[in-house]
Structure formats: structure tokens, C-alpha cells
Motif scaffolding. Sequence first.
Motif, PDB file in Angstrom:
ATOM      1  N   ARG A   1      55.086  40.915  39.563  1.00 40.54           N
ATOM      2  CA  ARG A   1      54.127  40.262  40.023  1.00 40.54           C
ATOM      3  C   ARG A   1      53.353  41.038  41.298  1.00 40.54           C
ATOM      4  NH1 ARG A   1      57.268  34.540  40.104  1.00 40.54           N
ATOM      5  NH2 ARG A   1      58.713  35.901  41.019  1.00 40.54           N
ATOM      6  N   VAL A   2      54.171  41.147  42.062  1.00 39.84           N
ATOM      7  CA  VAL A   2      53.590  41.950  43.284  1.00 39.84           C
ATOM      8  C   VAL A   2      52.762  43.107  43.048  1.00 39.84           C
ATOM      9  CG1 VAL A   2      54.121  43.141  45.561  1.00 39.84           C
ATOM     10  CG2 VAL A   2      55.079  40.870  45.075  1.00 39.84           C
TER      11      VAL A   2
ATOM     12  N   GLU B   1      54.409  39.385  53.345  1.00 36.64           N
ATOM     13  CA  GLU B   1      54.211  40.680  53.772  1.00 36.64           C
ATOM     14  C   GLU B   1      53.245  41.365  52.755  1.00 36.64           C
ATOM     15  OE1 GLU B   1      57.631  42.578  55.440  1.00 36.64           O
ATOM     16  OE2 GLU B   1      58.000  40.738  56.654  1.00 36.64           O
ATOM     17  N   LYS B   2      53.350  41.245  51.716  1.00 39.05           N
ATOM     18  CA  LYS B   2      52.996  42.093  50.705  1.00 39.05           C
ATOM     19  C   LYS B   2      51.805  41.603  49.729  1.00 39.05           C
ATOM     20  CE  LYS B   2      57.349  44.234  49.500  1.00 39.05           C
ATOM     21  NZ  LYS B   2      58.628  43.636  48.860  1.00 39.05           N
ATOM     22  N   VAL B   3      51.645  40.373  49.585  1.00 38.47           N
ATOM     23  CA  VAL B   3      50.428  39.689  49.091  1.00 38.47           C
ATOM     24  C   VAL B   3      49.928  38.262  49.997  1.00 38.47           C
ATOM     25  CG1 VAL B   3      51.198  40.272  46.902  1.00 38.47           C
ATOM     26  CG2 VAL B   3      52.054  37.949  47.749  1.00 38.47           C
ATOM     27  N   ASP B   4      48.847  38.059  49.749  1.00 39.36           N
ATOM     28  CA  ASP B   4      48.298  36.801  50.485  1.00 39.36           C
ATOM     29  C   ASP B   4      48.661  35.501  49.772  1.00 39.36           C
ATOM     30  OD1 ASP B   4      47.818  37.869  52.703  1.00 39.36           O
ATOM     31  OD2 ASP B   4      45.643  38.264  52.383  1.00 39.36           O
TER      32      ASP B   4
ATOM     33  N   ALA C   1      48.620  33.626  44.607  1.00 44.83           N
ATOM     34  CA  ALA C   1      48.777  34.741  45.455  1.00 44.83           C
ATOM     35  C   ALA C   1      47.571  35.690  45.147  1.00 44.83           C
ATOM     36  CB  ALA C   1      49.915  35.463  45.335  1.00 44.83           C
ATOM     37  N   VAL C   2      47.045  36.144  45.969  1.00 46.42           N
ATOM     38  CA  VAL C   2      45.858  37.211  45.853  1.00 46.42           C
ATOM     39  C   VAL C   2      46.258  38.431  46.486  1.00 46.42           C
ATOM     40  CG1 VAL C   2      44.016  35.507  45.756  1.00 46.42           C
ATOM     41  CG2 VAL C   2      44.576  36.582  47.679  1.00 46.42           C
ATOM     42  N   GLN C   3      45.719  39.547  46.356  1.00 45.28           N
ATOM     43  CA  GLN C   3      45.784  40.787  46.873  1.00 45.28           C
ATOM     44  C   GLN C   3      45.596  40.892  48.620  1.00 45.28           C
ATOM     45  OE1 GLN C   3      43.306  44.594  46.881  1.00 45.28           O
ATOM     46  NE2 GLN C   3      44.841  45.346  45.731  1.00 45.28           N
ATOM     47  N   LYS C   4      46.675  41.436  49.204  1.00 42.21           N
ATOM     48  CA  LYS C   4      46.653  41.231  50.477  1.00 42.21           C
ATOM     49  C   LYS C   4      45.197  41.628  51.170  1.00 42.21           C
ATOM     50  CE  LYS C   4      49.729  40.920  54.514  1.00 42.21           C
ATOM     51  NZ  LYS C   4      49.680  39.583  53.963  1.00 42.21           N
ATOM     52  N   GLY C   5      44.430  40.927  52.003  1.00 40.45           N
ATOM     53  CA  GLY C   5      43.200  41.172  52.408  1.00 40.45           C
ATOM     54  C   GLY C   5      42.093  40.768  51.652  1.00 40.45           C
ATOM     55  N   ASN C   6      42.260  39.903  50.268  1.00 42.74           N
ATOM     56  CA  ASN C   6      41.116  39.641  49.740  1.00 42.74           C
ATOM     57  C   ASN C   6      40.718  38.101  50.358  1.00 42.74           C
ATOM     58  OD1 ASN C   6      39.154  39.201  47.713  1.00 42.74           O
ATOM     59  ND2 ASN C   6      40.439  39.427  45.980  1.00 42.74           N
ATOM     60  N   THR C   7      40.391  38.052  51.353  1.00 44.07           N
ATOM     61  CA  THR C   7      40.231  36.915  52.085  1.00 44.07           C
ATOM     62  C   THR C   7      39.398  35.845  51.369  1.00 44.07           C
ATOM     63  OG1 THR C   7      40.567  38.146  53.919  1.00 44.07           O
ATOM     64  CG2 THR C   7      40.185  36.070  54.413  1.00 44.07           C
ATOM     65  N   GLU C   8      38.203  36.428  51.020  1.00 47.56           N
ATOM     66  CA  GLU C   8      36.996  35.848  50.161  1.00 47.56           C
ATOM     67  C   GLU C   8      37.588  34.886  49.258  1.00 47.56           C
ATOM     68  OE1 GLU C   8      32.493  37.457  49.393  1.00 47.56           O
ATOM     69  OE2 GLU C   8      34.493  38.389  48.606  1.00 47.56           O
ATOM     70  N   LEU C   9      38.343  35.549  48.227  1.00 49.40           N
ATOM     71  CA  LEU C   9      38.764  35.082  47.135  1.00 49.40           C
ATOM     72  C   LEU C   9      39.925  33.844  47.631  1.00 49.40           C
ATOM     73  CD1 LEU C   9      38.987  34.600  43.980  1.00 49.40           C
ATOM     74  CD2 LEU C   9      40.740  36.295  44.033  1.00 49.40           C
ATOM     75  N   LEU C  10      40.524  34.247  48.386  1.00 47.11           N
ATOM     76  CA  LEU C  10      41.804  33.332  49.111  1.00 47.11           C
ATOM     77  C   LEU C  10      41.122  32.122  49.701  1.00 47.11           C
ATOM     78  CD1 LEU C  10      44.849  33.438  49.588  1.00 47.11           C
ATOM     79  CD2 LEU C  10      44.157  34.012  52.039  1.00 47.11           C
ATOM     80  N   ASN C  11      40.108  32.216  50.268  1.00 45.97           N
ATOM     81  CA  ASN C  11      39.287  31.118  50.890  1.00 45.97           C
ATOM     82  C   ASN C  11      38.821  30.160  49.672  1.00 45.97           C
ATOM     83  OD1 ASN C  11      39.812  31.892  53.623  1.00 45.97           O
ATOM     84  ND2 ASN C  11      37.886  32.728  53.949  1.00 45.97           N
TER      85      ASN C  11
END
Lengths: 286, 225
Positions: A100-101, A124-127, A233-243
Amino acid sequence: MKKRLLGMVLVFMLFAAALSACGSSKTEQTGGGATARSLEDIKTAGTIRIGVFSDKNPFGYVDANGEVQGYDVYFAKRIAKDLLGSEDTVEFVYVEAANRVEYLQSAKVDIILANFTVTGERAEKVDFALPYMKVALGVVSPDDALITEVEQLNGKTLIVVKGTTAEAYFGENYPDISLLKFDEYQEAYDALLDGRGDAFSTDNTEVLAWALQNQGFTVGVESVGSLDVIAPAVQKGNTELLNWINEEIKALAEEQFFHKNFEETLEPVYGSSVNADNLVVEGGEL
Amino acid sequence: MQDSGIQVLFQGINFVRLLEGLWVSLKLALVSMAFSMVLGFLMGILMAGRNRIVGFVCRVYLEIVRIMPQLVLLFLVYFGAAKHLGIDISGELAAVIVFSFWGTAEMGDLVRSALISIPKHQYESGYSLGLSRMQLYRHIILPQTFRRLLPSAVNLLTRMIKTTSLAVLIGVVEVVKVGKQIIDASRYENPKAALWIYGTIFILYFAVCFPISKLSTVLEKKLQV
């Protein structure tokens, strides 16, 4: 003989060099490499790729007609509908627990919705977005001697499986309960059926489903112990999608979306007597 | 009759899905094997040749393939290529690349050993008849090599068919994965389905691999001088 030895040494050195190269490239890989698609990219492409399980009934599984179903899938379809206008825009990617990661890190999926339990190590690896489900321990016991409070177990025998959170939780917090430990789930369930213990405890999703299949047993305690949450979970740093996902989860609370999801996908497996609030999280609020 | 779980096989399109999964496994194995045959032959000839450097490079390649588990190679090609090089390839393609990479090395070694097992006098007699190097290989050495190669090449193919089940970890849904999906989907209604599904998969693998082995025996007999 000498030449062979030399050959082996050389192969070994080559390998070591290759490995160290891998190692160093990994450490510097933050911005470079595969960057996940932004919200804009997804909208332009018109499809969203969501990683789900294909063999984890009732969260993500493929039914007898080859259609993917389940609690996670139901949510994934809703995400596609709200983001891109149609449920058909979701492209399901079947993932395994072990990769998954990797799927997120290599940007092969946009979101993972595969019963992904939030842990510090994974964070630590995904958001992780806001949770949409929670898992705790459940206690199942025979109807004629039903355990409805954990305190009733004092001085009695509780069956647990070795290495589970149930073993750790009851071992640490309830010294007066004697634990009967087994290596495998099947043995533990057999022991409960034979009456070798007064009750059995493990993840509540697991005991709830089991109790429904076994007449004469009921889950008297549906939620106890440390609470684990399950989140997209989304890729680390993909804040836009996360929000966007976080906003979506909050907005869905209005219509009690996850309760409806529960009724559609989980209730057939866990039975209607189960309190949805013990499993479902609305609006990301515990 | 007691609920044995066999009915799960015939629910919906379950059986067809298993066959489709089998086709995915077969397709991966056959395409990879085709590449391995062609490239492996070239590699075998190179390895049997007298050039030390070429021989050494081939040897290193072979050792790497043998040391590295195929699973690691699959992850490297599928996830690694996307992560570090930005190359996004499908799971099927990644599997074909890895299995061909593996098959070529194994095949190369088989061809090499078949080539050097041809007695020296075959070469010498060929040359003394005035054949050129090309003619010698074309008419004398390769036909004999091919015959010696057949059993081990078929063995490699059946091994490859079985190894394709690893591809599930890079998202390829092949026959074993379909089986797991079916077992899990019926886990609550039919907990005993597992035996039947795995039994069916066993028979499917057998149904594919057995004729292939049989064919090789027949061919071997036919090619006997």
C-alpha cells in the motif's frame, strides 16, 4: 578455482556498489522521482485512481459477478462522484497489505482506501486524511453467560490469540482476568465453542462477524481498549488532495454518509444489532 | 447434503473469472518464455564462446539473476522505475520484463551447457568437411543442441507459469489472486470454499503444465536420430 573466486569477489563488489547507490538515491528522494497527481491533474485526466483491497470482505472485495464492493469501495465511488461528477470515473487498483505504501510513493494511485490503519510509523511515509472508521476490541461470549462489562470477567478465563492487541491490552490492564492464549484464530474459536473459556476477545470487526455466523454467541462488549482509526491516505506532501478529502469527509457528516455506508456494506455481515457508532466515524470526529 | 462449499465455484461468473486469471498467468509466461528463448539462445552462444570478457559479463548477469529473488526484481521494475525514473509501466509489462530477464539468464545457461556437451569431434568433423562456422552451427551443432535443450526448456516454462503468481504483488490479478478474491468474498457464507477453490486452481495448473510436458516428451522422441 582461483578465477572463480576472483569472479565471485567481483560480483560481490558490484552488488555492494549497486546497493549503496540505491540507498543514497533513496535518501535524497524527496522532491524528485514520482510526484503524485495534483487535484488539477486528476480533474484534467477525468479519472481518479484509488487503491482498494480485492480480498478483504466486507471492506473491499470482488463479488461473484466480478464487481468490486465494500465499505471502502462505497466511499471511493462517492469521492469520484463528488470530485469528477460520476461514480464511473474511479479506476480501482487492487492493492495488497504489503504494498500500500509503495503504491502511494510511486504515484501509481492517487488515494489508498484499503482499510489502512493509522500508525505513527506509516504516517512518516504517507499523509493520512481524517478517519472514516475506527476499530477497537470486542468481547464475544455465550448467550447464557453473556459478558456485557469487562469487569464481569474478573476471576474468569478470557481467550485471546497471541500477538494481538487483545492479549496486550487485557494482560496489562486487567491482571485479575486469567488469559488462555492460542496461536491461531481457529483454535481460539474452537476453545470458545468447547467452553474452555468464558469469553473471547479480538478486533471487534472480527468477533462481530463471527458471532453472527454462530448461533448462541453474542458480542456483549462491542468496543473496548485502545482505539485504532482507519483513514484514507495520499502521497506525502500532496496537501491539496489531502485537504479536499478532509473537506469532503466533513461535508459528508451532514448527511450521515458513513452510517448509510455501514447499512449498505457492513450490516449484512455484522448484523443489525450492532451499534454503527462503534465502528463508523462521521466528519473525522472521534 | 452438507454445505461443502463447492457451489461457490459456480456462483455468478466465478469459474469464468478463474479461467480468465489462468489466461493472464499463461500469457505472462508464454510471452516471457518467447523472449527468453530468443535472447537466451544468443546469450548461450556468447557464453560458450571463447571471449573471456563476454563470458565474465554473462556470468555476472547470471549470478545476479540467481541471487536476486524475483519478487525484489518485480518491485524494482514496477515501483522503483516509477519512483526514481518517473517511468510508469503496467504490472503486466513489468512482469514480462522481469520474467524475461530471469528466463534469459536461465535459458542462456541451459543453452551454454547444451552447446559444450556436444562432443568436440562433431565440430572437428564439420570443419573437416569444409563447412564454414555458420554452416557448422546451422546444420550440425544447433540441431543437436536443440534436442538436448528441450526437456530443460520445457521445465523452465512450467516453472515460469507457476512463478507468475508472484506478479500479484505488483497488481496483476492472475489465477491465484482470483481464487483468493473468491474465497474471501464468500468467507462468511461459505467458510469451506477455500479447499474447493484451491483444488480447482491445482487442477487448472496441472491441466496446463501436463500437456506441455507431454508435448516435450513426444517432440523429444520425434527428434531422436
